[in-house]
Structure formats: structure tokens, C-alpha cells
Write an enzyme that holds these catalytic residues in place. Structure first.
Site, PDB file in Angstrom:
ATOM      1  N   CYS A   1       0.785  -1.209  -0.181  1.00  0.00           N
ATOM      2  CA  CYS A   1      -0.012  -0.015   0.405  1.00  0.00           C
ATOM      3  C   CYS A   1       1.256   0.930  -0.350  1.00  0.00           C
ATOM      4  O   CYS A   1       1.086   1.347  -1.062  1.00  0.00           O
ATOM      5  CB  CYS A   1      -1.196  -0.404   1.156  1.00  0.00           C
ATOM      6  SG  CYS A   1      -2.183   0.802   0.468  1.00  0.00           S
TER       7      CYS A   1
ATOM      8  N   HIS B   1      -3.628  -5.240   0.245  1.00  0.00           N
ATOM      9  CA  HIS B   1      -3.014  -5.401   1.998  1.00  0.00           C
ATOM     10  C   HIS B   1      -2.830  -7.909   2.166  1.00  0.00           C
ATOM     11  O   HIS B   1      -4.037  -8.137   2.092  1.00  0.00           O
ATOM     12  CB  HIS B   1      -3.809  -5.373   2.824  1.00  0.00           C
ATOM     13  CG  HIS B   1      -3.814  -3.725   3.379  1.00  0.00           C
ATOM     14  ND1 HIS B   1      -2.453  -3.502   3.732  1.00  0.00           N
ATOM     15  CD2 HIS B   1      -3.985  -2.999   3.217  1.00  0.00           C
ATOM     16  CE1 HIS B   1      -2.756  -2.332   4.294  1.00  0.00           C
ATOM     17  NE2 HIS B   1      -3.760  -1.509   3.402  1.00  0.00           N
TER      18      HIS B   1
ATOM     19  N   GLU C   1      -1.544  -9.560   3.468  1.00  0.00           N
ATOM     20  CA  GLU C   1      -0.644 -10.228   4.608  1.00  0.00           C
ATOM     21  C   GLU C   1      -2.580 -10.473   5.332  1.00  0.00           C
ATOM     22  O   GLU C   1      -2.121 -10.611   6.028  1.00  0.00           O
ATOM     23  CB  GLU C   1      -0.281  -8.862   5.304  1.00  0.00           C
ATOM     24  CG  GLU C   1      -0.920  -7.890   6.108  1.00  0.00           C
ATOM     25  CD  GLU C   1      -1.435  -6.739   4.741  1.00  0.00           C
ATOM     26  OE1 GLU C   1      -0.592  -6.688   4.131  1.00  0.00           O
ATOM     27  OE2 GLU C   1      -1.152  -5.255   5.429  1.00  0.00           O
TER      28      GLU C   1
HETATM   29  N1  GLN Z   1      -2.194   7.016   2.459  1.00  0.00           N
HETATM   30  C1  GLN Z   1      -1.641   5.566   1.726  1.00  0.00           C
HETATM   31  C2  GLN Z   1      -3.501   6.280   0.693  1.00  0.00           C
HETATM   32  O1  GLN Z   1      -4.304   6.257   1.775  1.00  0.00           O
HETATM   33  C3  GLN Z   1      -1.591   4.656   1.965  1.00  0.00           C
HETATM   34  C4  GLN Z   1      -2.515   3.339   2.371  1.00  0.00           C
HETATM   35  C5  GLN Z   1      -2.094   2.125   3.312  1.00  0.00           C
HETATM   36  O2  GLN Z   1      -0.972   1.955   3.353  1.00  0.00           O
HETATM   37  N2  GLN Z   1      -3.284   1.783   3.908  1.00  0.00           N
HETATM   38  O3  GLN Z   1      -3.224   5.764  -0.385  1.00  0.00           O
END
Ligand code: GLN
Length: 574
Positions: A407, A546, A548
Site C-alpha cells: 500500500c 494488503h 497480509e
Molecule cells: N495513505 C495511503 C493512502 O491512503 C496508503 C494507505 C495504506 O497504506 N493503507 O492511499
């Protein structure tokens, strides 16, 4: 003699048949309510998850639920420092991290309806009150709030054999009272024998007298009894073996059967919990409490295999998690667990070191990152520490160290590529400009306001409230044939969970691909980059989702499995 033989065999066969048929429970869930007392952090979530997996091992279907007494509507807006990780479900709910434990132990994907807080309950009740649904009645905790809780508990009750509901906090907390009252009522609303209560407590050990003390447990059970709940099973956390006479004492004073006093000792790995609880007789005690006899035999081979991998690890690797919330490991709970699973798949121990990226925001990352076999930059929000993360991505790219960016970790890798490979020296994310209230960066990562979910288009405004502006939950992605990720997944069609507002802009795709950063995974409509990878690197992958969240010890996520494999390879080179 022959007659005797035949009779014995007939008995054996009849017993076996009874065991088989015991699996067929009538389709109505049996409810197990899990509460905690004495102190917090006793591992209620883990005990619930392990029990869920043991019931599965006996052939039953389960669902696990968490009821949290705090007033936030969901943990989505809570700081990871406060509450640890926010666990995302396929259907896009931001939930308590215990749901992650549930999924990791049972493999059952959690749903939006598996997690609720007081905040959500009260907000539903108040919304209904405003709509006039209560027909002018005075709205009270009993019955309106408790009814709302009971309705929540019974959602989908005919789908499974066992519904396990964990109540957050400890008995005696003011805010937990409506939940305890609701489960008390619930057990009476249902036919006799359809609900049981399991209570976790602590047996402190007094070194001076060399004794385990049972009094806090007695008090905690008294507290439960005073609100009308009599526990059927006590799970007692203890650092020392519980002597038989203490067990008897607890049973006597707490009004439970001796076999229902189950010991929970500290374990080397949480993944030993199903086997350990089975050894201590937890699943048997639960089946006995429901009067299910004879109990079907458990098949624990899955957990035996996991334990075997834990105990017979062949080597170890050192992996750095470079992030912001490194003081609280729970903030990246699922990442840590997924790395452990990757280790299990490769039969190695994964040593995780938490590296705070802020430390080298303005300095050299090398002294902090040299020597690691792989680097992982996890998700995150806000600008703080991001320059350090960009440096971590650069370090991994240049030194050919395996890198997994998740992310924000992917977004940082793209910014790094834009700045240092494509010559867009002012590349950055709109997120940081928004936060700072000024335009400083060329937005290679921009604020996403419209996207496709299934057959619908989702639209967001800048002004939408914090809780509801993210791209949340499961989305499909299409992987490029012949890419590293397609090889890792063994497929070109995947589904993964998202939680973010910002997205890599395809405007820069050509420029970045010309430098060797392949956009190897895209949303099915081709508009949103989901995965990037460096072509001339042994293992450098950034993912917008994600992974994970979907990893399990008995079914490690392919990305983590292969990332740890790459780390093992890197460890052989040094
Ligand atoms: N802050 C970033 C976004 O909102 C990444 C979010 C995250 O890593 N879950 O796109």
C-alpha cells in the site's frame, strides 16, 4: 469366545457410527460467549480463534464475532498506536484486529457483520429513534440497546454449527455492561443448552510463597455471577503448571466442573494454541457443556504440521519492517504474522526488526538497513517518515535486496522510481500536499475519487467524512502474463483487500515502465495500478492492497511465501 468377539466388534462399530452421526447437529447455531476477567490482554481473541479451529477439526462449521464496548463506531479512525491494526474484511469493513486472529486460525473470511462496537449499536438505535421507528417510546439501554446487540449476535445463526462471540474488555467495565446484559438475556431467549459461557482469567504466581493464587479468578467469576452469568468453562492463564488441588479449588469456589477448568500456559508460538488447548481439554469441555456425546474425533493434522514447521525450522532470516508505528507491534499485526507464515512455508524462522523510517528521513538509510536479508515497507498514513521509506525503497532497488512494498510501501517505491530513475525530481503524493495544505509535489500518487466496484461506480468527495472515503475491501486485479507476480501467484486473476484513498497515477506509466518498473497488476478495467515490480531485480514488488490480511499459517500467502524464499536466497549470498 466367538460370540464375545462379535459382541465387542458390534460395540466398536456402534460407537464409530455414533461418532459419525454426532457430527450432524441440527441446523441451529450453538453460541459460545467468551468473556475476560482479572486483567486485559489475556489472549481472549487467541483462545476464541483456537477454540474455533478445534471445533472445525471435529468437523463442525464455525463463525467468530467480536463485540467491542468502546464508543467509536468502528476502529477505522482510531490511531494504530491506540488500537493496533485495523483489520479489513472482504466486504469492506474496518474491524478489530482480533478478526485477523479468527481468520488466521479458522480460514473463515470475516464479514462486516462479525464486528460491532457500542458506538455502532448506539448509532443504529439513535438513527432508528430519529426515524420514529420506536413509535414514540422512551428509548432505554434495556431493552432497546440490548435488543440491538442481540439482533447483531444472531445474524446468520442458521448458517453454522457454532457461533463464537467474544466480548471485548473485562467484566466489570462500565461500558461493557449492556453487552453482558444482552448475552445473559440471549441465553434465556434460546432453548436450554444452546448457549454456554467461557471466561478467561489469570492465576498470578507469587514467587515468595511459591503459590498460584486463585482469588482474583474467584472475584472475577463473582462479578460475572452478580450480573446473572454463570460461566460453564474457565480458561486460566498461568505461567506455572496448575496443581490438581488448585483446579479443584477453582471448580468448587467458582461453581464449574473440574474438567471445565482449563489451563492456558505461555507458548513459544501462538500457532501452538490449538494443540495446547486440545491437550488441556478445552474442546472436550465445550462439547461436554453442550451435551454433545460421543464427541467426534478431531483431525489435528493441519496443526501438527504447523507445529512441526515451528519446531524444525532450518535456519533463519532477518527482515526489516520499515515503518512509522514501530513502537507498537500490533499496528502491523497481520504483516508480522504473514511473515511468520512465509517462514513456516520455507521452514525458516523469520526474525523481524522494526526500523523507524523517521530516523533517516534526512540522513543515510544504509547504516540502518545493511545486513537485512529483505526489506518490507508496510501501509501507513500521513507524510511523517515517508522520506525515510522512499530511501528504504531506493536502498533495496540499488542494492538488490528483496523488497515488498504494501500500500503506502508501494506508493513510496513508485515515488522513488519517479524521482531517481525517471528524473521527476519533485514526485510525491497528493496525500502529503493535502496534509501540509500546500502544493509541493508532482502527484504521481493522487487522490482517487471515482472507481469501479463490481458493476457500480463509487464516487467520493474531498468533504466526505474520514470514516467513509476509502477504497475498502476485496477487489479483483489482472496480472501481466510472464510477470514475477503472475509466477508467484500461479495465476493472472487475483482478489485482494484494499484500504486506501490514494492511487498511483497511470499518467506516468509509460515513463516509469521505460525505466524498468513494470505495472504488472491492474484493476480489471485497466485504470488502477495494483502491482509494480522492477524487472532487473531479484525480488522487488509493490502492491496497492494488503496481502497480509489473507495469509494463514496452514496456507501462507503466495507473496509472503515467495518474499521469504527470496530472503532465504539473499541470506545465502552474504
Ligand atoms: N495513505 C495511503 C493512502 O491512503 C496508503 C494507505 C495504506 O497504506 N493503507 O492511499
Amino acid at each position: 469366545m466367538l460370540r464375545l468377539y462379535a459382541t465387542v466388534w458390534a460395540w466398536v462399530l456402534a460407537y464409530d457410527w455414533a461418532e459419525q452421526t454426532a457430527r450432524e447437529l441440527p441446523k441451529m447455531a450453538r453460541f459460545i460467549f467468551i468473556t475476560g476477567g482479572v486483567v486485559s490482554s489475556l489472549g481472549k481473541g487467541l483462545a476464541s480463534a483456537a477454540l474455533g479451529s478445534l471445533l472445525q477439526a471435529r468437523g463442525y462449521s464455525v463463525r467468530l464475532r467480536k463485540l467491542d464496548p468502546y464508543l467509536n463506531v468502528d476502529p477505522g479512525t482510531m490511531s494504530p498506536f491506540e488500537h493496533g491494526e485495523v483489520f479489513i474484511t472482504d466486504d469492506g469493513a474496518e474491524t478489530d484486529l482480533d478478526l485477523g486472529h479468527y481468520e488466521r486460525f479458522t480460514g473463515v473470511p470475516a464479514r462486516m457483520t462479525d464486528s460491532v462496537s457500542s458506538g455502532r449499536i448506539y448509532s443504529n438505535v439513535l438513527e432508528r429513534e430519529r426515524r420514529g421507528d420506536y413509535l414514540g417510546k422512551t428509548i432505554q439501554v434495556v431493552p432497546h440497546v440490548t435488543n440491538e446487540i442481540k439482533d447483531f449476535i444472531s445474524i446468520g445463526e442458521d448458517e453454522v454449527d457454532f457461533m463464537l462471540c467474544e466480548i471485548g474488555g473485562t467484566v466489570g467495565d462500565i461500558e461493557g455492561l449492556p453487552f453482558f446484559e444482552a448475552i445473559r438475556q440471549f441465553s434465556h431467549d434460546k432453548p436450554r443448552g444452546q448457549c454456554i459461557f467461557m471466561h478467561l482469567t489469570l492465576l498470578p504466581y507469587l514467587a515468595a510463597s511459591g503459590e498460584l493464587k486463585t482469588k482474583p479468578t474467584q472475584h472475577s467469576v463473582k462479578e460475572l455471577q452478580s450480573i446473572g452469568i454463570a460461566p460453564d468453562i474457565l480458561v486460566c492463564r498461568s505461567e506455572q503448571p496448575i496443581p490438581e488441588k488448585e483446579r479443584e479449588k477453582i471448580a468448587l469456589f467458582c461453581n464449574v466442573r473440574k474438567e471445565a477448568v482449563v489451563a492456558a500456559y505461555d507458548l513459544k508460538s501462538i500457532y501452538e494454541a490449538p494443540l495446547a488447548y486440545h491437550r488441556e481439554g478445552l474442546d472436550q469441555a465445550v462439547l461436554d457443556a453442550f451435551g454433545i456425546a460421543p464427541a467426534p474425533r478431531p483431525d489435528l493434522s493441519k496443526w501438527d504440521d504447523v507445529a512441526d514447521r515451528i519446531y524444525n525450522a532450518d535456519g533463519e532470516v532477518n527482515i526489516a519492517i520499515v515503518g512509522k508505528y514501530t513502537q507498537l507491534e500490533d499496528a502491523y499485526k497481520s504483516v508480522k504474522e504473514a511473515l511468520t507464515h512465509g517462514g513456516l512455508a520455507n521452514k525458516v524462522k523469520v526474525n523481524v526488526k522494526w526500523v523507524d523510517s523517521e530516523v533517516f528521513d534526512n540522513g543515510d538509510a544504509a547504516p540502518y538497513l545493511e545486513g537485512f536479508h529483505a526489506i518490507l515497507v508496510p501501509g501507513g498514513f500521513g507524510e511523517r517518515g515517508t522520506e525515510g521509506k522512499i530511501k528504504a525503497a531506493q536502498f533495496a532497488r540499488e542494492r538488490k535486496v528483496p523488497y515488498l512494498g504494501i500500500c503506502l510501501g508501494m506508493q513510496m517505491a513508485v515515488i522513488e522510481a519517479a524521482r531517481n530513475a525517471a528524473g521527476l525530481t519533485t514526485a510525491g503524493s497528493e496525500e502529503f500536499d493535502h496534509e501540509a495544505g500546500e502544493k509541493r509535489f508532482e502527484p504521481v500518487v493522487y487522490h482517487l475519487k471515482e472507481w469501479v466496484q463490481g458493476n457500480a461506480t463509487v464516487r467520493r468527495k474531498e468533504t466526505d467524512d474520514k470514516g467513509g472515503t476509502m477504497r475498502l475491501g476485496a477487489y479483483n486485479a489482472t496480472l501481466a502474463e510472464g510477470s514475477k507476480v503472475a509466477q508467484v501467484y500461479g495465476s493472472t486473476a487475483i482478489e485482494e483487500r484494499h484500504r486506501h484513498r490514494y492511487e498511483v497515477d497511470t499518467k506516468y506509466r509509460e515513463q516509469l515502465e521505460a525505466c524498468g518498473l513494470q505495472f504488472s497488476g491492474m484493476s480489471p478495467d485497466g485504470r488502477l495500478p495494483e502491482i509494480v515490480e522492477w524487472k532487473d531485480h531479484p525480488w522487488f514488488i509493490g502492491v496497492q492492497f494488503h496481502p497480509e490480511l489473507k495469509s494463514k499459517p496452514f496456507d501462507p500467502h503466495p507473496l509472503f511465501k515467495d518474499f521469504v524464499r527470496a530472503a532465504v536466497e539473499a541470506s545465502r549470498l552474504v
